[in-house]
Enzyme design. Structure first.
Site, mmCIF file in Angstrom:
data_model
loop_
_atom_site.group_PDB
_atom_site.id
_atom_site.type_symbol
_atom_site.label_atom_id
_atom_site.label_comp_id
_atom_site.label_asym_id
_atom_site.label_seq_id
_atom_site.Cartn_x
_atom_site.Cartn_y
_atom_site.Cartn_z
ATOM 1 N N TYR A 42 5.830 -2.652 -18.564
ATOM 2 C CA TYR A 42 5.471 -1.768 -17.443
ATOM 3 C C TYR A 42 6.373 -0.534 -17.436
ATOM 4 C CZ TYR A 42 4.591 -0.230 -12.627
ATOM 5 O OH TYR A 42 4.266 0.507 -11.505
ATOM 6 N N SER B 42 6.282 5.775 -12.032
ATOM 7 C CA SER B 42 7.116 4.803 -11.302
ATOM 8 C C SER B 42 8.578 5.110 -11.526
ATOM 9 C CB SER B 42 6.822 3.383 -11.779
ATOM 10 O OG SER B 42 7.795 2.479 -11.267
HETATM 11 N N1 LIG Z 1 3.097 -0.648 -5.370
HETATM 12 C C1 LIG Z 1 4.227 -0.241 -5.949
HETATM 13 O O1 LIG Z 1 5.337 -0.690 -5.589
HETATM 14 C C2 LIG Z 1 4.200 0.823 -7.005
HETATM 15 C C3 LIG Z 1 5.425 1.409 -7.365
HETATM 16 C C4 LIG Z 1 5.439 2.398 -8.347
HETATM 17 C C5 LIG Z 1 4.262 2.785 -8.934
HETATM 18 N N2 LIG Z 1 3.086 2.193 -8.574
HETATM 19 C C6 LIG Z 1 1.876 2.671 -9.269
HETATM 20 O O2 LIG Z 1 0.955 3.148 -8.312
HETATM 21 C C7 LIG Z 1 -0.380 2.981 -8.805
HETATM 22 C C8 LIG Z 1 -1.222 2.236 -7.775
HETATM 23 O O3 LIG Z 1 -0.586 0.996 -7.549
HETATM 24 P P1 LIG Z 1 -0.899 0.083 -6.254
HETATM 25 O O4 LIG Z 1 0.412 -0.401 -5.781
HETATM 26 O O5 LIG Z 1 -1.830 0.764 -5.334
HETATM 27 O O6 LIG Z 1 -1.616 -1.127 -7.022
HETATM 28 P P2 LIG Z 1 -2.750 -2.167 -6.556
HETATM 29 O O7 LIG Z 1 -2.646 -2.394 -5.101
HETATM 30 O O8 LIG Z 1 -2.624 -3.308 -7.484
HETATM 31 O O9 LIG Z 1 -4.092 -1.353 -6.884
HETATM 32 C C9 LIG Z 1 -4.372 -1.046 -8.230
HETATM 33 C C10 LIG Z 1 -5.467 -0.017 -8.261
HETATM 34 O O10 LIG Z 1 -5.698 0.316 -9.646
HETATM 35 C C11 LIG Z 1 -7.056 0.037 -9.944
HETATM 36 N N3 LIG Z 1 -7.200 -0.468 -11.292
HETATM 37 C C12 LIG Z 1 -6.477 -1.429 -11.929
HETATM 38 N N4 LIG Z 1 -6.952 -1.644 -13.154
HETATM 39 C C13 LIG Z 1 -8.007 -0.795 -13.318
HETATM 40 C C14 LIG Z 1 -8.898 -0.531 -14.375
HETATM 41 N N5 LIG Z 1 -8.842 -1.194 -15.535
HETATM 42 N N6 LIG Z 1 -9.843 0.413 -14.182
HETATM 43 C C15 LIG Z 1 -9.923 1.100 -13.009
HETATM 44 N N7 LIG Z 1 -9.109 0.891 -11.971
HETATM 45 C C16 LIG Z 1 -8.152 -0.047 -12.137
HETATM 46 C C17 LIG Z 1 -7.515 -0.994 -8.934
HETATM 47 O O11 LIG Z 1 -8.916 -0.921 -8.803
HETATM 48 P P3 LIG Z 1 -9.839 -2.234 -8.463
HETATM 49 O O12 LIG Z 1 -9.305 -2.809 -7.185
HETATM 50 O O13 LIG Z 1 -11.219 -1.700 -8.369
HETATM 51 O O14 LIG Z 1 -9.661 -3.168 -9.636
HETATM 52 C C18 LIG Z 1 -6.755 -0.537 -7.685
HETATM 53 O O15 LIG Z 1 -7.435 0.523 -7.045
HETATM 54 C C19 LIG Z 1 -0.240 2.240 -10.138
HETATM 55 O O16 LIG Z 1 -0.270 3.169 -11.199
HETATM 56 C C20 LIG Z 1 1.137 1.599 -10.043
HETATM 57 O O17 LIG Z 1 1.711 1.348 -11.301
HETATM 58 C C21 LIG Z 1 3.031 1.227 -7.623
#
Ligand SMILES: NC(=O)c1ccc[n+]([C@@H]2O[C@H](COP(=O)([O-])OP(=O)(O)OC[C@H]3O[C@@H](n4cnc5c(N)ncnc54)[C@H](OP(=O)(O)O)[C@@H]3O)[C@@H](O)[C@H]2O)c1
Length: 260
Positions: A169, A155
């Site tokens: 985070y 991130s």
């Molecule tokens: N969205 C943003 O603005 C943003 C910005 C920078 C970085 N990121 C990073 O990008 C990545 C994906 O984020 P996102 O925005 O797609 O988040 P999201 O919509 O909240 O989705 C989270 C994903 O992680 C999985 N997950 C969470 N806890 C888990 C666990 N204990 N075991 C296995 N899977 C788990 C969830 O699976 P389930 O649904 O099956 O629980 C889901 O597929 C993360 O690493 C996040 O920190 C996001």
């Protein structure tokens, strides 16, 4: 470009014959990555924790388009379950070339009220699982000159945390910067590259584009909008592909100028 080149399968499917493993692939950025790697020709295994129905729907969609996908339930906080999922993916797909550590959690809270359990869970999913999955995956990637790609979704908050409540985070994503550099050194001799993709705001359940903090986020950016998950998947596809063979140990921002 000649017409022969324009129709070359290698151009359209640069990952044909490769196999990938993506954590947290059922929704959000992870689902966009799974779809993109499959479109680029890879067979893709992915984990989910709670999103069983979206995971099965994604497998069905990829198979309907002629691709190969496999959904495996594995909690990233459970090192044994995660390792078993990696091993099963390699067994069922017959190989493993690409690991994408995408699963992540973002628990917001200021110091006084932040629970130690949330601290531990954040580190387990965002950091320890990256180490565990990488350790498991590279066992299947062969030695010297083998094709190997390890990509983690970090991130922009590794470097900039412009609001209260995101210290844990931010720390977890900063840890990925150092882990990426060290693993790149460990795995370089085997021809395996290790890189960190650092998004800014991306429109997912974690950070909806119409959420309460969206306006504040956009005010900090050169491009005042959330990214679409497919934009992040595009950078992952580049790093996973043959063109990125000289990129390793890098943390690449894709944040609309959030950190500019
Ligand atoms: N969205 C943003 O603005 C943003 C910005 C920078 C970085 N990121 C990073 O990008 C990545 C994906 O984020 P996102 O925005 O797609 O988040 P999201 O919509 O909240 O989705 C989270 C994903 O992680 C999985 N997950 C969470 N806890 C888990 C666990 N204990 N075991 C296995 N899977 C788990 C969830 O699976 P389930 O649904 O099956 O629980 C889901 O597929 C993360 O690493 C996040 O920190 C996001």
């Amino acid at each position: 470009m000649s017409s022969a080149l324009a129709t070359s399968p290698a151009l359209h499917q640069p990952l044909a014959g490769k196999a990938a493993f993506v954590t947290g692939g059922a929704r959000g950025i992870g689902a966009a990555i799974v779809r993109r790697l499959a479109r680029d020709g890879a067979a893709v295994a992915f984990t989910y924790s709670s999103s069983a129905a979206p995971a099965q729907a994604l497998v069905a969609a990829i198979e309907a388009a002629g691709g190969r996908a496999l959904a495996l339930q594995a909690d990233s906080a459970d090192a044994v379950a995660l390792t078993q999922a990696v091993d099963r993916a390699a067994r069922e797909l017959g190989r493993l070339d690409i690991l994408v550590n995408n699963a992540g959690v973002a628990v917001a809270g200021v110091l006084d009220s932040f629970a130690l359990a949330d601290f531990d869970h954040t580190l387990n999913v965002n950091v320890r699982a990256v180490f565990v999955a990488t350790q498991a995956a590279v066992r299947h990637m062969g030695q010297g000159g083998a094709y190997g790609r390890v990509i983690t979704i970090g991130s922009t908050n590794s470097d900039r945390v412009p609001w209260p409540g995101f210290s844990v985070y931010g720390m977890s994503k900063a840890a990925i910067v150092g882990l990426t550099k060290g693993l790149a050194r460990d795995l370089g001799p085997r021809g395996i590259t290790v890189n960190n993709v650092q998004p800014g705001p991306v429109n997912t359940d974690m950070n909806p584009a119409d959420g309460p903090m969206a306006g504040d986020m956009h005010g900090l950016m050169a491009l005042d909008r959330h990214a679409h998950p497919d934009e992040i998947a595009g950078m992952v596809a580049y790093l996973a592909g043959p063109e990125a063979s000289m990129v390793t140990g890098a943390s690449l921002l894709i944040d609309g100028g959030f950190a500019a």
